[in-house]
Design a protein around this motif. Structure first.
Motif, mmCIF file in Angstrom:
data_model
loop_
_atom_site.group_PDB
_atom_site.id
_atom_site.type_symbol
_atom_site.label_atom_id
_atom_site.label_comp_id
_atom_site.label_asym_id
_atom_site.label_seq_id
_atom_site.Cartn_x
_atom_site.Cartn_y
_atom_site.Cartn_z
ATOM 1 N N LYS A 118 0.839 -1.190 0.000
ATOM 2 C CA LYS A 118 0.000 0.000 0.000
ATOM 3 C C LYS A 118 0.878 1.246 0.000
ATOM 4 C CE LYS A 118 -3.776 2.255 2.438
ATOM 5 N NZ LYS A 118 -4.675 2.220 3.608
ATOM 6 N N ARG A 119 0.622 2.099 -0.947
ATOM 7 C CA ARG A 119 1.425 3.320 -1.050
ATOM 8 C C ARG A 119 0.974 4.328 -0.008
ATOM 9 N NH1 ARG A 119 1.523 8.364 -3.325
ATOM 10 N NH2 ARG A 119 3.471 9.005 -4.313
ATOM 11 N N GLU A 120 1.920 4.838 0.725
ATOM 12 C CA GLU A 120 1.600 5.824 1.744
ATOM 13 C C GLU A 120 1.714 7.224 1.156
ATOM 14 O OE1 GLU A 120 4.089 5.268 5.063
ATOM 15 O OE2 GLU A 120 3.330 3.265 5.549
ATOM 16 N N GLU A 121 0.730 8.028 1.457
ATOM 17 C CA GLU A 121 0.714 9.415 0.987
ATOM 18 C C GLU A 121 1.268 10.317 2.080
ATOM 19 O OE1 GLU A 121 -0.080 10.649 -1.826
ATOM 20 O OE2 GLU A 121 -0.958 8.933 -2.853
ATOM 21 N N PRO A 122 2.491 10.786 1.949
ATOM 22 C CA PRO A 122 3.046 11.652 3.003
ATOM 23 C C PRO A 122 2.382 13.024 2.993
ATOM 24 C CG PRO A 122 4.564 11.527 1.154
ATOM 25 C CD PRO A 122 3.430 10.568 0.849
ATOM 26 N N ALA A 123 1.692 13.319 4.084
ATOM 27 C CA ALA A 123 0.993 14.609 4.178
ATOM 28 C C ALA A 123 1.968 15.769 4.117
ATOM 29 C CB ALA A 123 0.182 14.669 5.471
ATOM 30 N N SER A 124 3.184 15.525 4.586
ATOM 31 C CA SER A 124 4.162 16.614 4.624
ATOM 32 C C SER A 124 4.536 17.078 3.230
ATOM 33 C CB SER A 124 5.422 16.159 5.367
ATOM 34 O OG SER A 124 5.989 15.030 4.717
ATOM 35 N N ASP A 125 4.515 16.151 2.226
ATOM 36 C CA ASP A 125 4.857 16.534 0.865
ATOM 37 C C ASP A 125 3.834 17.510 0.305
ATOM 38 O OD1 ASP A 125 7.015 14.942 1.005
ATOM 39 O OD2 ASP A 125 6.202 13.293 -0.213
ATOM 40 N N VAL A 126 2.557 17.245 0.560
ATOM 41 C CA VAL A 126 1.500 18.125 0.065
ATOM 42 C C VAL A 126 1.631 19.499 0.684
ATOM 43 C CG1 VAL A 126 -0.988 18.477 -0.057
ATOM 44 C CG2 VAL A 126 -0.030 16.167 -0.317
ATOM 45 N N ALA A 127 1.850 19.506 1.980
ATOM 46 C CA ALA A 127 1.992 20.790 2.665
ATOM 47 C C ALA A 127 3.189 21.552 2.131
ATOM 48 C CB ALA A 127 2.134 20.556 4.165
ATOM 49 N N SER A 128 4.253 20.795 1.817
ATOM 50 C CA SER A 128 5.457 21.448 1.308
ATOM 51 C C SER A 128 5.202 22.113 -0.032
ATOM 52 C CB SER A 128 6.581 20.415 1.173
ATOM 53 O OG SER A 128 7.719 20.988 0.596
ATOM 54 N N ASP A 129 4.425 21.438 -0.921
ATOM 55 C CA ASP A 129 4.107 22.023 -2.223
ATOM 56 C C ASP A 129 3.301 23.297 -2.063
ATOM 57 O OD1 ASP A 129 5.440 20.049 -3.503
ATOM 58 O OD2 ASP A 129 3.661 18.820 -3.939
ATOM 59 N N GLU A 130 2.323 23.259 -1.156
ATOM 60 C CA GLU A 130 1.494 24.443 -0.952
ATOM 61 C C GLU A 130 2.316 25.586 -0.391
ATOM 62 O OE1 GLU A 130 -1.664 23.202 1.500
ATOM 63 O OE2 GLU A 130 -2.740 22.112 -0.086
ATOM 64 N N ASP A 131 3.208 25.245 0.561
ATOM 65 C CA ASP A 131 4.055 26.286 1.124
ATOM 66 C C ASP A 131 4.943 26.892 0.051
ATOM 67 O OD1 ASP A 131 2.949 25.812 3.548
ATOM 68 O OD2 ASP A 131 4.599 24.555 4.310
ATOM 69 N N SER A 132 5.420 26.014 -0.867
ATOM 70 C CA SER A 132 6.291 26.507 -1.939
ATOM 71 C C SER A 132 5.562 27.494 -2.825
ATOM 72 C CB SER A 132 6.796 25.324 -2.765
ATOM 73 O OG SER A 132 7.562 25.769 -3.850
ATOM 74 N N ASP A 133 4.264 27.187 -3.144
ATOM 75 C CA ASP A 133 3.474 28.104 -3.963
ATOM 76 C C ASP A 133 3.304 29.442 -3.276
ATOM 77 O OD1 ASP A 133 3.239 26.302 -5.972
ATOM 78 O OD2 ASP A 133 1.269 25.540 -5.355
ATOM 79 N N ASN A 134 3.057 29.376 -1.951
ATOM 80 C CA ASN A 134 2.812 30.611 -1.211
ATOM 81 C C ASN A 134 4.061 31.458 -1.068
ATOM 82 O OD1 ASN A 134 0.132 29.915 -0.854
ATOM 83 N ND2 ASN A 134 0.517 28.849 1.088
ATOM 84 N N GLU A 135 5.227 30.815 -1.170
ATOM 85 C CA GLU A 135 6.473 31.536 -0.963
ATOM 86 C C GLU A 135 7.055 32.104 -2.250
ATOM 87 O OE1 GLU A 135 9.041 28.790 0.959
ATOM 88 O OE2 GLU A 135 7.866 28.718 2.807
ATOM 89 N N LYS A 136 6.361 31.962 -3.363
ATOM 90 C CA LYS A 136 6.861 32.520 -4.616
ATOM 91 C C LYS A 136 6.981 34.033 -4.492
ATOM 92 C CE LYS A 136 5.052 28.952 -7.706
ATOM 93 N NZ LYS A 136 4.108 28.651 -8.809
#
Length: 336
Positions: A118-136
């Motif tokens: 079962k593939r685990e979805e790391p919640a931290s990766d999603v949060a990191s992408d969103e943070d990256s968008d906000n930090e542009k």
């Protein structure tokens, strides 16, 4: 280029033909892109343009978003770009696919996991992408300025433009994509209310944009008060002032006897020093405004005080031609 719902890639071969997320029919192009903001569509269109063209692209006003969508669509029809959309296959989950979409093509899909695990979805990766968008970093429009297209006028009157002359409007950008849409907006504030005169559309290239404007303030009553602003994305710049030189009737008294027979074929020419000779008028002794003296009084109308001028006298049959003054501002030339 990444958007949460739609991706436009300027390389047709970047994605396999049977990718479920790939938009395949032309009709879907308009449907998919119409749901995006005008800013996002403009950036996508700019990316496609920069990839396949070498010159700035101009949009003919009107509905700019529709123009940009048509631009992307024309490249889509010629197989010059690829569009991926979640709406093309809402249920598709690339990490569950056993084909080659997730291997070797590098468009953001995770590798295929081992079967049975079962593939685990790391919640931290999603949060990191969103943070990256906000930090542009935010878009900045700066260093608005203008200059004469004419090299001589750049030297003579760098701080004032004139009716009929061509000037360049320039601006620089920080954190703006190459090919992104840019509008230069010219307005007049002489009545106390900002009234748009012209909107010129172009694109950002190497962090800068420029357009040319043939100065036309002929319909403005009184002294013009001209500014221009730059719009990119959803941001509007601070205004930049364009000073327009005022016009006068230039009156000069010359020691030429208008009643002297040999003077009857004399001509007097006043012309501006710019390369285009935007002002060039020739009068004869018949234009004398005072007939009760021994001087030749001439009036040259609509003289722009922002220009420099020369006055040439041609003695006609007497065979002599000379300049009374050359490349001078009429503000400093003595009369007579």
């Amino acid at each position: 280029m990444y958007w949460k719902e739609v991706v436009v890639l300027s390389d047709y071969c970047a994605i396999p033909l049977d990718c479920p997320l790939r938009v395949k029919d032309e009709g879907s192009v308009f449907e998919v892109l119409s749901g995006l903001s005008a800013y996002d569509v403009s950036r996508m269109a700019g990316e496609v343009w920069v990839k396949h063209n070498h010159e700035p692209r101009y949009v003919n006003g009107g509905n700019l978003k529709a123009e940009e969508i048509n631009h992307i669509h024309s490249h889509f029809r010629r197989n010059l770009c690829v569009i991926l959309s979640k709406s093309a296959a809402p249920a598709f989950k690339p990490w569950q696919h056993t084909g080659s979409y997730s291997e070797g093509f590098g468009y953001g899909m995770p590798p295929v996991p081992d079967r049975g695990k079962k593939r685990e979805e790391p919640a931290s990766d999603v949060a990191s992408d969103e943070d990256s968008d906000n930090e542009k970093p935010p878009l900045e429009i700066k260093n608005l300025r203008w200059e004469h297209a004419d090299e001589q006028l750049k030297k003579d009157t760098p701080d004032s433009a004139h009716e009929g002359g061509t000037i360049k409007l320039l601006a620089d950008f920080e954190n703006y994509v190459d090919g992104g849409g840019v509008d230069f907006i010219l307005s007049d504030k002489s009545t106390g209310v900002k009234k748009q005169l012209k909107r010129i559309h172009t694109r950002c290239k190497n962090g800068a944009s420029e357009v040319e404007w043939i100065v036309d303030v002929s319909k403005i009553e009184g002294k013009p008060d001209i500014i221009f602003e730059v719009e990119a994305g959803s941001l509007l710049s601070a205004p930049c002032e364009i000073v327009i030189g005022s016009k006068i009737t230039y009156i000069i008294d010359l020691a030429i006897g208008p009643n002297y027979e040999k003077s009857h074929d004399d001509t007097i020419r006043l012309f501006s020093a710019d390369d285009a000779k935007s002002y060039d008028k020739t009068l004869t002794v018949k234009a004398d405004k005072k007939t009760d003296d021994n001087y030749l009084t001439l009036e040259f109308p609509d003289v722009d005080t922002s220009l420099h001028y020369s006055l040439e006298i041609d003695k006609g049959s007497e065979g002599e031609k000379y300049c009374l003054f050359k490349n001078k501002s009429l503000k400093v030339v003595s009369n007579g």
